[in-house]
Design a protein around this motif. Structure first.
Motif, PDB file in Angstrom:
ATOM      1  N   ILE A 120       0.824  -1.205   0.000  1.00  0.00           N
ATOM      2  CA  ILE A 120       0.000   0.000   0.000  1.00  0.00           C
ATOM      3  C   ILE A 120       0.856   1.251   0.000  1.00  0.00           C
ATOM      4  O   ILE A 120       0.545   2.240  -0.669  1.00  0.00           O
ATOM      5  N   VAL A 121       1.943   1.221   0.750  1.00  0.00           N
ATOM      6  CA  VAL A 121       2.836   2.387   0.858  1.00  0.00           C
ATOM      7  C   VAL A 121       4.269   1.981   0.479  1.00  0.00           C
ATOM      8  O   VAL A 121       5.175   2.010   1.322  1.00  0.00           O
ATOM      9  N   PRO A 122       4.506   1.626  -0.784  1.00  0.00           N
ATOM     10  CA  PRO A 122       5.849   1.179  -1.184  1.00  0.00           C
ATOM     11  C   PRO A 122       6.906   2.267  -1.032  1.00  0.00           C
ATOM     12  O   PRO A 122       8.098   1.967  -0.972  1.00  0.00           O
ATOM     13  N   TRP A 123       6.484   3.533  -0.958  1.00  0.00           N
ATOM     14  CA  TRP A 123       7.404   4.660  -0.833  1.00  0.00           C
ATOM     15  C   TRP A 123       7.818   4.921   0.613  1.00  0.00           C
ATOM     16  O   TRP A 123       8.707   5.723   0.875  1.00  0.00           O
ATOM     17  N   GLU A 124       7.194   4.239   1.565  1.00  0.00           N
ATOM     18  CA  GLU A 124       7.506   4.462   2.973  1.00  0.00           C
ATOM     19  C   GLU A 124       8.702   3.594   3.384  1.00  0.00           C
ATOM     20  O   GLU A 124       8.597   2.370   3.483  1.00  0.00           O
ATOM     21  N   LYS A 125       9.837   4.247   3.602  1.00  0.00           N
ATOM     22  CA  LYS A 125      11.072   3.537   3.960  1.00  0.00           C
ATOM     23  C   LYS A 125      11.503   3.808   5.399  1.00  0.00           C
ATOM     24  O   LYS A 125      12.524   3.286   5.849  1.00  0.00           O
ATOM     25  N   ARG A 126      10.751   4.626   6.134  1.00  0.00           N
ATOM     26  CA  ARG A 126      11.166   4.989   7.488  1.00  0.00           C
ATOM     27  C   ARG A 126      10.942   3.853   8.475  1.00  0.00           C
ATOM     28  O   ARG A 126      11.672   3.701   9.445  1.00  0.00           O
ATOM     29  N   TRP A 127       9.879   3.079   8.248  1.00  0.00           N
ATOM     30  CA  TRP A 127       9.556   1.940   9.099  1.00  0.00           C
ATOM     31  C   TRP A 127       8.682   0.993   8.304  1.00  0.00           C
ATOM     32  O   TRP A 127       8.252   1.284   7.191  1.00  0.00           O
ATOM     33  N   GLY A 128       8.415  -0.135   8.884  1.00  0.00           N
ATOM     34  CA  GLY A 128       7.603  -1.119   8.187  1.00  0.00           C
ATOM     35  C   GLY A 128       7.130  -2.174   9.159  1.00  0.00           C
ATOM     36  O   GLY A 128       7.398  -2.109  10.363  1.00  0.00           O
ATOM     37  N   PRO A 129       6.399  -3.171   8.666  1.00  0.00           N
ATOM     38  CA  PRO A 129       5.894  -4.217   9.553  1.00  0.00           C
ATOM     39  C   PRO A 129       7.045  -5.011  10.154  1.00  0.00           C
ATOM     40  O   PRO A 129       8.045  -5.266   9.501  1.00  0.00           O
ATOM     41  N   ARG A 130       6.891  -5.402  11.417  1.00  0.00           N
ATOM     42  CA  ARG A 130       7.918  -6.173  12.103  1.00  0.00           C
ATOM     43  C   ARG A 130       7.659  -7.675  12.000  1.00  0.00           C
ATOM     44  O   ARG A 130       8.393  -8.471  12.548  1.00  0.00           O
ATOM     45  N   GLY A 131       6.600  -8.055  11.338  1.00  0.00           N
ATOM     46  CA  GLY A 131       6.271  -9.466  11.182  1.00  0.00           C
ATOM     47  C   GLY A 131       5.335  -9.648  10.005  1.00  0.00           C
ATOM     48  O   GLY A 131       4.938  -8.680   9.352  1.00  0.00           O
ATOM     49  N   PRO A 132       4.973 -10.886   9.708  1.00  0.00           N
ATOM     50  CA  PRO A 132       4.139 -11.142   8.525  1.00  0.00           C
ATOM     51  C   PRO A 132       2.683 -10.738   8.683  1.00  0.00           C
ATOM     52  O   PRO A 132       1.977 -10.544   7.689  1.00  0.00           O
ATOM     53  N   ALA A 133       2.211 -10.613   9.926  1.00  0.00           N
ATOM     54  CA  ALA A 133       0.790 -10.331  10.146  1.00  0.00           C
ATOM     55  C   ALA A 133       0.495  -8.848   9.994  1.00  0.00           C
ATOM     56  O   ALA A 133       1.105  -8.012  10.649  1.00  0.00           O
ATOM     57  N   LEU A 134      -0.446  -8.520   9.123  1.00  0.00           N
ATOM     58  CA  LEU A 134      -0.942  -7.148   8.977  1.00  0.00           C
ATOM     59  C   LEU A 134      -2.457  -7.214   9.169  1.00  0.00           C
ATOM     60  O   LEU A 134      -3.226  -7.307   8.222  1.00  0.00           O
ATOM     61  N   LEU A 135      -2.852  -7.172  10.442  1.00  0.00           N
ATOM     62  CA  LEU A 135      -4.231  -7.487  10.773  1.00  0.00           C
ATOM     63  C   LEU A 135      -5.180  -6.310  10.640  1.00  0.00           C
ATOM     64  O   LEU A 135      -6.373  -6.497  10.407  1.00  0.00           O
ATOM     65  N   TRP A 136      -4.667  -5.080  10.794  1.00  0.00           N
ATOM     66  CA  TRP A 136      -5.578  -3.958  10.976  1.00  0.00           C
ATOM     67  C   TRP A 136      -5.498  -2.900   9.888  1.00  0.00           C
ATOM     68  O   TRP A 136      -6.252  -1.933   9.938  1.00  0.00           O
ATOM     69  N   ASP A 137      -4.614  -3.027   8.920  1.00  0.00           N
ATOM     70  CA  ASP A 137      -4.478  -1.997   7.892  1.00  0.00           C
ATOM     71  C   ASP A 137      -5.779  -1.712   7.159  1.00  0.00           C
ATOM     72  O   ASP A 137      -6.025  -0.585   6.745  1.00  0.00           O
ATOM     73  N   ARG A 138      -6.566  -2.716   6.985  1.00  0.00           N
ATOM     74  CA  ARG A 138      -7.801  -2.549   6.201  1.00  0.00           C
ATOM     75  C   ARG A 138      -9.039  -2.408   7.075  1.00  0.00           C
ATOM     76  O   ARG A 138     -10.155  -2.515   6.588  1.00  0.00           O
ATOM     77  N   GLN A 139      -8.837  -2.173   8.359  1.00  0.00           N
ATOM     78  CA  GLN A 139      -9.960  -1.874   9.247  1.00  0.00           C
ATOM     79  C   GLN A 139     -10.219  -0.378   9.192  1.00  0.00           C
ATOM     80  O   GLN A 139      -9.448   0.421   9.715  1.00  0.00           O
ATOM     81  N   ALA A 140     -11.298   0.008   8.549  1.00  0.00           N
ATOM     82  CA  ALA A 140     -11.558   1.426   8.290  1.00  0.00           C
ATOM     83  C   ALA A 140     -11.849   2.188   9.575  1.00  0.00           C
ATOM     84  O   ALA A 140     -12.478   1.654  10.502  1.00  0.00           O
ATOM     85  N   PRO A 141     -11.405   3.436   9.645  1.00  0.00           N
ATOM     86  CA  PRO A 141     -11.780   4.283  10.789  1.00  0.00           C
ATOM     87  C   PRO A 141     -13.292   4.484  10.845  1.00  0.00           C
ATOM     88  O   PRO A 141     -13.992   4.364   9.837  1.00  0.00           O
ATOM     89  N   ARG A 142     -13.777   4.797  12.010  1.00  0.00           N
ATOM     90  CA  ARG A 142     -15.219   4.980  12.209  1.00  0.00           C
ATOM     91  C   ARG A 142     -15.686   6.279  11.561  1.00  0.00           C
ATOM     92  O   ARG A 142     -15.234   7.367  11.923  1.00  0.00           O
ATOM     93  N   ARG A 143     -16.577   6.172  10.617  1.00  0.00           N
ATOM     94  CA  ARG A 143     -17.038   7.346   9.884  1.00  0.00           C
ATOM     95  C   ARG A 143     -17.898   8.250  10.753  1.00  0.00           C
ATOM     96  O   ARG A 143     -17.991   9.449  10.494  1.00  0.00           O
ATOM     97  N   ALA A 144     -18.522   7.704  11.775  1.00  0.00           N
ATOM     98  CA  ALA A 144     -19.366   8.518  12.648  1.00  0.00           C
ATOM     99  C   ALA A 144     -18.542   9.348  13.626  1.00  0.00           C
ATOM    100  O   ALA A 144     -19.077  10.261  14.267  1.00  0.00           O
ATOM    101  N   ALA A 145     -17.270   9.061  13.753  1.00  0.00           N
ATOM    102  CA  ALA A 145     -16.415   9.797  14.684  1.00  0.00           C
ATOM    103  C   ALA A 145     -15.928  11.094  14.045  1.00  0.00           C
ATOM    104  O   ALA A 145     -15.845  11.217  12.818  1.00  0.00           O
ATOM    105  N   ARG A 146     -15.571  12.048  14.893  1.00  0.00           N
ATOM    106  CA  ARG A 146     -14.897  13.255  14.436  1.00  0.00           C
ATOM    107  C   ARG A 146     -13.396  13.009  14.522  1.00  0.00           C
ATOM    108  O   ARG A 146     -12.893  12.653  15.588  1.00  0.00           O
ATOM    109  N   HIS A 147     -12.730  13.187  13.413  1.00  0.00           N
ATOM    110  CA  HIS A 147     -11.295  12.941  13.366  1.00  0.00           C
ATOM    111  C   HIS A 147     -10.555  14.274  13.254  1.00  0.00           C
ATOM    112  O   HIS A 147     -10.712  14.999  12.266  1.00  0.00           O
ATOM    113  N   PHE A 148      -9.761  14.584  14.269  1.00  0.00           N
ATOM    114  CA  PHE A 148      -8.910  15.775  14.256  1.00  0.00           C
ATOM    115  C   PHE A 148      -7.460  15.301  14.097  1.00  0.00           C
ATOM    116  O   PHE A 148      -6.959  14.542  14.929  1.00  0.00           O
TER     117      PHE A 148
END
Length: 276
Positions: free
Chosen positions: A126-154
Motif C-alpha cells: 500500500i505504501v511502497p514509498w515508505e522507507k522509514r519503518w515497516g511491519p515487524r512481522g508477517p501479520a498485517l491485521l488492521w491496515d484494512r480496518q476502516a476508521p469509524r465514519r461517525a467519529a470526528r477525526h482531528f
C-alpha cells in the motif's frame, strides 16, 4: 487507581480511573526505542490525564509492531465493555499510536479521534514509498480496518513532509479535520507540545469545545518557540529556489493566521483569521 485490565505477552492495557464524568480517553503509544519498552512504563499521556481526573485506558505494546497482535481485538472489546454507554470515547495517539487511534475507532465506538502525524499503513503493497519503518512481522491485521465514519477525526501533521501522503490515503477512507504543524517533519508531537498547546487541545477535546481554526492559527504563531521548528526549517532551505519558496510560504501563513482586530472588542486581537 492504576488497574491492568488486559495483559498478554504482546500487549498490556492499563486503566487509570478518574473523577470526571462524561468522557474517557483511550491512548496508544507511538514507536519508542526498544530499550524504553520497559514493563512498568507510563502510558501515552497517562500522567496528564491522571492529574486532571480523566479516566483513561492506555494500550502498551511489547514492541513496535503497530498493534498487529491477534489478541488486540480482545483487548479492545474489554475496554469498550468497561466504558459506560453514556461516556464519550476519545482516541488519542501519535504516529504508530495515531494509526491505532484511527484504525481502532470503530471497535471502541469512539466519538472523537485526535491523531498527531498518524500513518495510514505499514503494508509495503500500500505504501511502497515508505522507507522509514515497516511491519515487524508477517501479520498485517488492521491496515484494512476502516476508521469509524461517525467519529470526528482531528489530525495534525506537517504537509511539507512525507506524512502528507499518509493523510491523503486516510482521507479516502474517512472525513477529517486537518491542522498543520508546518516545519515539524514527523516530530509533530514534540512541536505541538513545545508550543504549549497540547494540554489545551486535550482539555478542549474533553470539554467538547475544540476550535481547530483558532488553535491552528495559534500553533503557527508559536512555531518559533519550538526547537523542532529551528531544527527542521534550515534543512528545507539549503537551496536558493527552495529558500524563496518557503520564505513566501511563511509570509503567506503569517498573513492568513494573523490576529483579527474587531471594533466591538475595543480593537484588541481577540480572534483569529480562519484556517483556510
Amino acid at each position: 487507581m492504576r488497574e491492568i485490565i488486559f495483559e498478554s505477552e504482546n500487549l498490556k492495557v492499563v486503566k487509570v480511573a478518574g473523577t470526571r464524568a462524561g468522557v474517557a480517553f483511550v491512548t496508544f503509544e507511538q514507536m519508542r526505542p526498544q530499550e524504553h519498552c520497559i514493563p512498568g512504563r507510563d502510558g501515552f499521556g497517562e500522567v496528564f490525564f491522571a492529574k486532571r481526573g480523566f479516566t483513561a485506558y492506555h494500550f502498551l505494546p511489547a514492541g513496535n509492531d503497530w498493534y498487529h497482535y491477534p489478541e488486540t481485538a480482545q483487548a479492545l472489546a474489554l475496554v469498550r465493555a468497561d466504558i459506560p454507554p453514556d461516556v464519550r470515547v476519545v482516541n488519542y495517539g501519535a504516529s504508530m499510536g495515531g494509526y491505532a487511534a484511527m484504525r481502532f475507532s470503530e471497535p471502541l465506538s469512539a466519538e472523537t479521534v485526535f491523531a498527531l502525524a498518524p500513518q495510514a499503513s505499514v503494508d509495503p503493497a500500500i505504501v511502497p514509498w515508505e522507507k522509514r519503518w515497516g511491519p515487524r512481522g508477517p501479520a498485517l491485521l488492521w491496515d484494512r480496518q476502516a476508521p469509524r465514519r461517525a467519529a470526528r477525526h482531528f489530525v495534525i501533521y506537517d504537509p511539507l513532509s512525507q506524512d502528507r501522503r499518509h493523510i491523503e490515503l486516510l482521507q479516502r477512507e474517512v472525513p477529517m479535520t486537518v491542522m498543520f504543524s508546518y516545519f515539524s517533519d514527523h516530530h509533530t508531537t514534540e512541536y505541538v507540545q513545545e508550543s504549549g498547546l497540547l494540554q489545551q487541545m486535550l482539555l478542549d477535546l474533553a470539554e467538547d469545545r475544540f476550535d481547530p481554526a483558532a488553535l491552528q492559527a495559534e500553533l503557527w504563531r508559536r512555531r518559533r518557540s519550538t526547537s523542532v521548528y529551528h531544527f527542521v526549517r534550515p534543512r528545507k532551505v539549503r537551496r536558493g529556489l527552495r529558500r524563496l519558496r518557503y520564505y513566501a510560504l511563511e509570509r503567506l501563513l503569517d498573513w492568513r493566521y494573523r490576529p483579527v482586530r474587531r471594533p466591538e472588542d475595543g480593537g484588541g486581537p481577540t480572534s483569529v483569521a480562519p484556517a483556510g
